[in-house]
Scaffold this motif. Structure first.
Motif, short mmCIF file in Angstrom:
data_model
loop_
_atom_site.label_atom_id
_atom_site.label_comp_id
_atom_site.label_asym_id
_atom_site.label_seq_id
_atom_site.Cartn_x
_atom_site.Cartn_y
_atom_site.Cartn_z
N LEU A 107 34.35 19.01 19.24
CA LEU A 107 34.24 20.26 20.01
C LEU A 107 32.97 20.28 20.85
CD1 LEU A 107 35.55 22.86 17.42
CD2 LEU A 107 36.54 22.37 19.66
N GLN A 108 31.87 19.80 20.29
CA GLN A 108 30.63 19.73 21.07
C GLN A 108 30.80 18.80 22.25
OE1 GLN A 108 27.87 18.58 18.01
NE2 GLN A 108 27.29 20.69 17.55
N ASN A 109 31.45 17.68 22.04
CA ASN A 109 31.70 16.73 23.13
C ASN A 109 32.62 17.35 24.18
OD1 ASN A 109 31.70 14.32 24.58
ND2 ASN A 109 33.47 13.54 23.47
N LEU A 110 33.64 18.06 23.74
CA LEU A 110 34.56 18.72 24.68
C LEU A 110 33.82 19.75 25.53
CD1 LEU A 110 37.53 19.25 25.58
CD2 LEU A 110 37.59 20.99 23.80
N MET A 128 35.91 17.74 9.00
CA MET A 128 35.51 18.97 9.68
C MET A 128 34.23 18.73 10.49
SD MET A 128 38.02 20.85 9.14
CE MET A 128 37.44 22.17 10.16
N HIS A 129 33.37 17.85 10.01
CA HIS A 129 32.20 17.48 10.80
C HIS A 129 32.64 16.73 12.06
CE1 HIS A 129 28.03 16.61 11.65
NE2 HIS A 129 28.33 15.33 11.80
N ASP A 130 33.67 15.90 11.92
CA ASP A 130 34.21 15.21 13.10
C ASP A 130 34.77 16.21 14.11
OD1 ASP A 130 33.56 12.80 11.94
OD2 ASP A 130 35.61 12.34 11.26
N VAL A 131 35.43 17.25 13.61
CA VAL A 131 35.96 18.29 14.49
C VAL A 131 34.82 18.97 15.23
CG1 VAL A 131 37.13 20.54 14.55
CG2 VAL A 131 38.08 18.68 13.18
N LEU A 132 33.74 19.26 14.52
CA LEU A 132 32.56 19.87 15.13
C LEU A 132 32.00 18.99 16.25
CD1 LEU A 132 30.32 22.07 15.18
CD2 LEU A 132 29.12 20.68 13.50
#
Length: 178
Positions: free
Chosen positions: A40-43, A33-37
């Motif tokens: 998303l920030q990178n996106l 979930m930290h990877d997803v965060l």
């Protein structure tokens, strides 16, 4: 004399006891979930132009609907729509900063609830506390809602005056340039 038998094998599983396998799964879940965060920030950073266009569309629709809902008098309605169009660049800057700070975490939390597959009744109390701790900017509870309303009204007045001053400066600048 009473003989008490001890149950050597406890066949019931206590849900509050965490097995090493469950702890490892939770750790992996937290990391993912930290990877997803981070993704998303990178996106959001790489697709900033798209985010700006989305915010512009939301501002256009939201401002017109809000003005139509709150102001029924036609002349005042038209003036406020003009002010809303002029203040759009200021909104875009503020909204983009807010979006970058808050939306990745909000989206991540929402996605996590979607893949948790837990019903609301089955969520243990400690999980709710953990989710509350993940929010980056917790809002402190207010003791007096009337004070909060008073503060919000003063902020609206301040923003209205800033808008009026910004429009006046814009008008004076346009007149001087012409």
């Amino acid at each position: 004399m009473t003989i008490v038998r001890q149950n050597a094998l406890n066949t019931t599983v206590n849900p509050s006891v965490k097995t090493p396998e469950t702890l490892a799964e939770k750790l992996i879940e937290t990391e993912r979930m930290h990877d997803v965060l981070l993704l998303l920030q990178n996106l959001i950073n790489s697709e900033e132009a798209t985010v700006k266009l989305i915010l512009d569309c939301l501002y256009d629709v939201g401002s017109v609907n809000l003005i139509n809902q709150k102001l029924r008098m036609k002349p005042l309605n038209r003036v406020m729509k003009l002010i809303a169009r002029i203040s759009k660049p200021v909104f875009r800057t503020l909204a983009l900063n807010w979006f970058k700070k808050n939306c990745p975490q909000l989206i991540t939390n929402w996605l996590h609830t979607q893949v948790a597959f837990e019903s609301i009744q089955n969520v243990p109390q400690e999980v709710a506390v953990e989710v509350a701790e993940l929010q980056p900017y917790p809002i402190p509870p207010t003791e007096n809602p009337y004070q909060e309303i008073k503060n919000l009204r003063s902020q609206v007045r301040l923003l209205a005056w800033i808008s009026i001053i910004a429009i006046a400066v814009l008008a004076v600048t346009a007149i001087k340039l012409n």
